[in-house]
Design a protein around this motif. Sequence first.
Motif, PDB file in Angstrom:
ATOM      1  N   GLY A   1       0.799  -1.216   0.000  1.00 26.68           N
ATOM      2  CA  GLY A   1       0.000   0.000   0.000  1.00 26.68           C
ATOM      3  C   GLY A   1       0.833   1.268   0.000  1.00 26.68           C
ATOM      4  O   GLY A   1       0.565   2.216  -0.753  1.00 26.68           O
ATOM      5  N   LEU A   2       1.869   1.322   0.831  1.00 29.31           N
ATOM      6  CA  LEU A   2       2.703   2.524   0.896  1.00 29.31           C
ATOM      7  C   LEU A   2       3.451   2.755  -0.410  1.00 29.31           C
ATOM      8  O   LEU A   2       3.621   3.899  -0.846  1.00 29.31           O
ATOM      9  N   LEU A   3       3.891   1.682  -1.040  1.00 25.85           N
ATOM     10  CA  LEU A   3       4.585   1.809  -2.317  1.00 25.85           C
ATOM     11  C   LEU A   3       3.645   2.370  -3.381  1.00 25.85           C
ATOM     12  O   LEU A   3       4.057   3.198  -4.210  1.00 25.85           O
ATOM     13  N   VAL A   4       2.392   1.934  -3.375  1.00 27.04           N
ATOM     14  CA  VAL A   4       1.416   2.419  -4.346  1.00 27.04           C
ATOM     15  C   VAL A   4       1.246   3.936  -4.212  1.00 27.04           C
ATOM     16  O   VAL A   4       1.284   4.675  -5.203  1.00 27.04           O
ATOM     17  N   VAL A   5       1.088   4.411  -2.983  1.00 30.87           N
ATOM     18  CA  VAL A   5       0.905   5.845  -2.748  1.00 30.87           C
ATOM     19  C   VAL A   5       2.166   6.620  -3.123  1.00 30.87           C
ATOM     20  O   VAL A   5       2.106   7.669  -3.784  1.00 30.87           O
ATOM     21  N   ALA A   6       3.328   6.109  -2.710  1.00 31.47           N
ATOM     22  CA  ALA A   6       4.584   6.804  -2.985  1.00 31.47           C
ATOM     23  C   ALA A   6       4.847   6.914  -4.483  1.00 31.47           C
ATOM     24  O   ALA A   6       5.262   7.978  -4.980  1.00 31.47           O
ATOM     25  N   SER A   7       4.596   5.850  -5.227  1.00 34.94           N
ATOM     26  CA  SER A   7       4.853   5.894  -6.667  1.00 34.94           C
ATOM     27  C   SER A   7       3.897   6.854  -7.369  1.00 34.94           C
ATOM     28  O   SER A   7       4.286   7.549  -8.315  1.00 34.94           O
ATOM     29  N   ALA A   8       2.641   6.913  -6.903  1.00 35.89           N
ATOM     30  CA  ALA A   8       1.689   7.854  -7.484  1.00 35.89           C
ATOM     31  C   ALA A   8       2.154   9.286  -7.261  1.00 35.89           C
ATOM     32  O   ALA A   8       2.094  10.131  -8.177  1.00 35.89           O
ATOM     33  N   LEU A   9       2.619   9.585  -6.059  1.00 34.74           N
ATOM     34  CA  LEU A   9       3.107  10.927  -5.755  1.00 34.74           C
ATOM     35  C   LEU A   9       4.350  11.268  -6.588  1.00 34.74           C
ATOM     36  O   LEU A   9       4.496  12.401  -7.070  1.00 34.74           O
ATOM     37  N   LEU A  10       5.235  10.293  -6.766  1.00 27.88           N
ATOM     38  CA  LEU A  10       6.437  10.532  -7.565  1.00 27.88           C
ATOM     39  C   LEU A  10       6.099  10.794  -9.030  1.00 27.88           C
ATOM     40  O   LEU A  10       6.718  11.646  -9.680  1.00 27.88           O
ATOM     41  N   THR A  11       5.121  10.061  -9.562  1.00 30.89           N
ATOM     42  CA  THR A  11       4.711  10.284 -10.945  1.00 30.89           C
ATOM     43  C   THR A  11       4.137  11.681 -11.127  1.00 30.89           C
ATOM     44  O   THR A  11       4.444  12.382 -12.100  1.00 30.89           O
TER      45      THR A  11
ATOM     46  N   GLY B   1       9.527   3.200 -12.780  1.00 23.70           N
ATOM     47  CA  GLY B   1       8.917   1.877 -12.657  1.00 23.70           C
ATOM     48  C   GLY B   1       9.941   0.766 -12.563  1.00 23.70           C
ATOM     49  O   GLY B   1       9.810  -0.155 -11.745  1.00 23.70           O
ATOM     50  N   LEU B   2      10.983   0.845 -13.390  1.00 18.84           N
ATOM     51  CA  LEU B   2      12.036  -0.173 -13.348  1.00 18.84           C
ATOM     52  C   LEU B   2      12.767  -0.157 -12.001  1.00 18.84           C
ATOM     53  O   LEU B   2      13.048  -1.211 -11.424  1.00 18.84           O
ATOM     54  N   ALA B   3      13.050   1.045 -11.501  1.00 22.73           N
ATOM     55  CA  ALA B   3      13.755   1.169 -10.227  1.00 22.73           C
ATOM     56  C   ALA B   3      12.916   0.609  -9.077  1.00 22.73           C
ATOM     57  O   ALA B   3      13.419  -0.137  -8.221  1.00 22.73           O
ATOM     58  N   LEU B   4      11.628   0.938  -9.063  1.00 20.70           N
ATOM     59  CA  LEU B   4      10.761   0.438  -7.994  1.00 20.70           C
ATOM     60  C   LEU B   4      10.582  -1.074  -8.090  1.00 20.70           C
ATOM     61  O   LEU B   4      10.536  -1.770  -7.075  1.00 20.70           O
ATOM     62  N   GLY B   5      10.478  -1.579  -9.320  1.00 22.30           N
ATOM     63  CA  GLY B   5      10.330  -3.015  -9.496  1.00 22.30           C
ATOM     64  C   GLY B   5      11.519  -3.790  -8.959  1.00 22.30           C
ATOM     65  O   GLY B   5      11.365  -4.771  -8.226  1.00 22.30           O
ATOM     66  N   HIS B   6      12.720  -3.328  -9.287  1.00 17.75           N
ATOM     67  CA  HIS B   6      13.923  -4.010  -8.817  1.00 17.75           C
ATOM     68  C   HIS B   6      14.121  -3.819  -7.307  1.00 17.75           C
ATOM     69  O   HIS B   6      14.565  -4.740  -6.609  1.00 17.75           O
ATOM     70  N   ALA B   7      13.787  -2.632  -6.803  1.00 17.54           N
ATOM     71  CA  ALA B   7      13.999  -2.354  -5.376  1.00 17.54           C
ATOM     72  C   ALA B   7      13.071  -3.163  -4.480  1.00 17.54           C
ATOM     73  O   ALA B   7      13.456  -3.571  -3.381  1.00 17.54           O
ATOM     74  N   PHE B   8      11.838  -3.426  -4.945  1.00 18.62           N
ATOM     75  CA  PHE B   8      10.858  -4.090  -4.099  1.00 18.62           C
ATOM     76  C   PHE B   8      10.508  -5.500  -4.572  1.00 18.62           C
ATOM     77  O   PHE B   8       9.556  -6.103  -4.086  1.00 18.62           O
ATOM     78  N   GLY B   9      11.276  -6.016  -5.511  1.00 19.82           N
ATOM     79  CA  GLY B   9      11.075  -7.392  -5.953  1.00 19.82           C
ATOM     80  C   GLY B   9       9.800  -7.612  -6.733  1.00 19.82           C
ATOM     81  O   GLY B   9       9.238  -8.710  -6.708  1.00 19.82           O
TER      82      GLY B   9
ATOM     83  N   ASP C   1       7.591  -7.337 -10.549  1.00 17.22           N
ATOM     84  CA  ASP C   1       7.866  -7.504 -11.964  1.00 17.22           C
ATOM     85  C   ASP C   1       8.139  -6.153 -12.618  1.00 17.22           C
ATOM     86  O   ASP C   1       7.268  -5.267 -12.589  1.00 17.22           O
ATOM     87  N   PRO C   2       9.312  -5.932 -13.201  1.00 16.69           N
ATOM     88  CA  PRO C   2       9.648  -4.616 -13.777  1.00 16.69           C
ATOM     89  C   PRO C   2       8.688  -4.175 -14.872  1.00 16.69           C
ATOM     90  O   PRO C   2       8.324  -2.999 -14.933  1.00 16.69           O
ATOM     91  N   ALA C   3       8.278  -5.087 -15.750  1.00 17.38           N
ATOM     92  CA  ALA C   3       7.371  -4.709 -16.838  1.00 17.38           C
ATOM     93  C   ALA C   3       6.031  -4.237 -16.283  1.00 17.38           C
ATOM     94  O   ALA C   3       5.451  -3.251 -16.764  1.00 17.38           O
ATOM     95  N   THR C   4       5.531  -4.937 -15.279  1.00 18.37           N
ATOM     96  CA  THR C   4       4.279  -4.524 -14.644  1.00 18.37           C
ATOM     97  C   THR C   4       4.418  -3.151 -14.019  1.00 18.37           C
ATOM     98  O   THR C   4       3.529  -2.292 -14.124  1.00 18.37           O
ATOM     99  N   MET C   5       5.560  -2.888 -13.377  1.00 18.79           N
ATOM    100  CA  MET C   5       5.772  -1.605 -12.726  1.00 18.79           C
ATOM    101  C   MET C   5       5.922  -0.463 -13.733  1.00 18.79           C
ATOM    102  O   MET C   5       5.556   0.675 -13.443  1.00 18.79           O
ATOM    103  N   VAL C   6       6.435  -0.758 -14.917  1.00 20.22           N
ATOM    104  CA  VAL C   6       6.508   0.269 -15.960  1.00 20.22           C
ATOM    105  C   VAL C   6       5.094   0.703 -16.340  1.00 20.22           C
ATOM    106  O   VAL C   6       4.809   1.903 -16.477  1.00 20.22           O
ATOM    107  N   LEU C   7       4.190  -0.252 -16.506  1.00 22.27           N
ATOM    108  CA  LEU C   7       2.803   0.095 -16.810  1.00 22.27           C
ATOM    109  C   LEU C   7       2.138   0.788 -15.629  1.00 22.27           C
ATOM    110  O   LEU C   7       1.319   1.696 -15.809  1.00 22.27           O
TER     111      LEU C   7
END
Length: 361
Positions: free
Chosen positions: A97-107, A293-301, A303-309
Amino acid sequence: MPNRLSFLRAPPSPSWRGAGAYLLCYGLAALGGLAFFSLHTPLPWLLGALAFVALGRLSGLPVQASQPLRNGGMLVVGCALGLFFTPEASGHIAQHGLLVVASALLTLALGVLLSPLLGRLARMDKASALFGSIPGGVAEMSLIGEAYGARPTAVAIAQLLRVVGVVVLVPTAFALLGVRGGAALAGNAVAQDFRLGGFALLLAAGAVAAVVLQRIGMRNSWMLGGLLVSVGLTATGNSVTGIPVVLTAAAQVLLGAQLGVQFERAAFLGGGRLMAGAMLHVLLLTGLCTLLGLALGHAFGLDPATMVLATAPGGVAEMSITAKTLLLEVPVVVAFHLVRIFLTMALVQPASIMLRRVGFL
């Protein structure tokens, strides 16, 4: 205001009365979807419909799309995407949940930080550049931006090019790179049997939810209404129906047609600098969001492709359909985009006051 944003509604041509303009529009949309499908392009029904209708619109053909049909397509898409929210998938989302909020704010922050560049590239004033750069709804950003001195037509064109640009760029890049997820992911959603009664019940409940969301001012209410009802049933282990591919393909044709008719020729004539600057801005924003997206995917384990979308600055419907088509993690993509929608609605006005104080407006 209505005159300045009239190209968003794409009024029918007086030379085509009745159903002619609609028949032409959806005939072109279906033909485009079929052509792209035969060429095995990514998102063929959506992109094919968009391309053929946009070309027709820019060529001066009196094509016209139906808002109720677009809403129906969004409702079907929302219901279909909700079928991916199994109890296991929903629990996985809750853990991040926290990652979802943080990534939205970063975008959203990337959109704000790139607004001065958009202003210089497209020769837009500060207010127009800011509201044209923030990933949000085309009409919503135009209307809110006007209250802060932005030019609504310039904002709308920048936002429209962002949505269309991301829809074309991301799936095409994924197809060229051969990105594809695991087939097991899609099995939970598409393996369910289609039940006409259950499908009708799902659509009716989704429509009721959509009307309620619309009354409280929620954008994308028709997709979100179907999504919320479908998620509620699926996440609790209740299956009422599956949704066949032919229905989701038809829904994508309706969505593509609606995007295509927004390419009003008069709105783009004489705006070469604006369009060129907006397209360069889209490329840069999409690239930075991809790196995020790639950075968050690798940092939190994840899927990088999913995180790009999930972090792409596109629409929730288009990015979620892309995830579905490529067998990526649809619930992750939907959750990230929905949180960004809610945060955009909640923060854009108070943030505008703060940004004005620091010189962005």
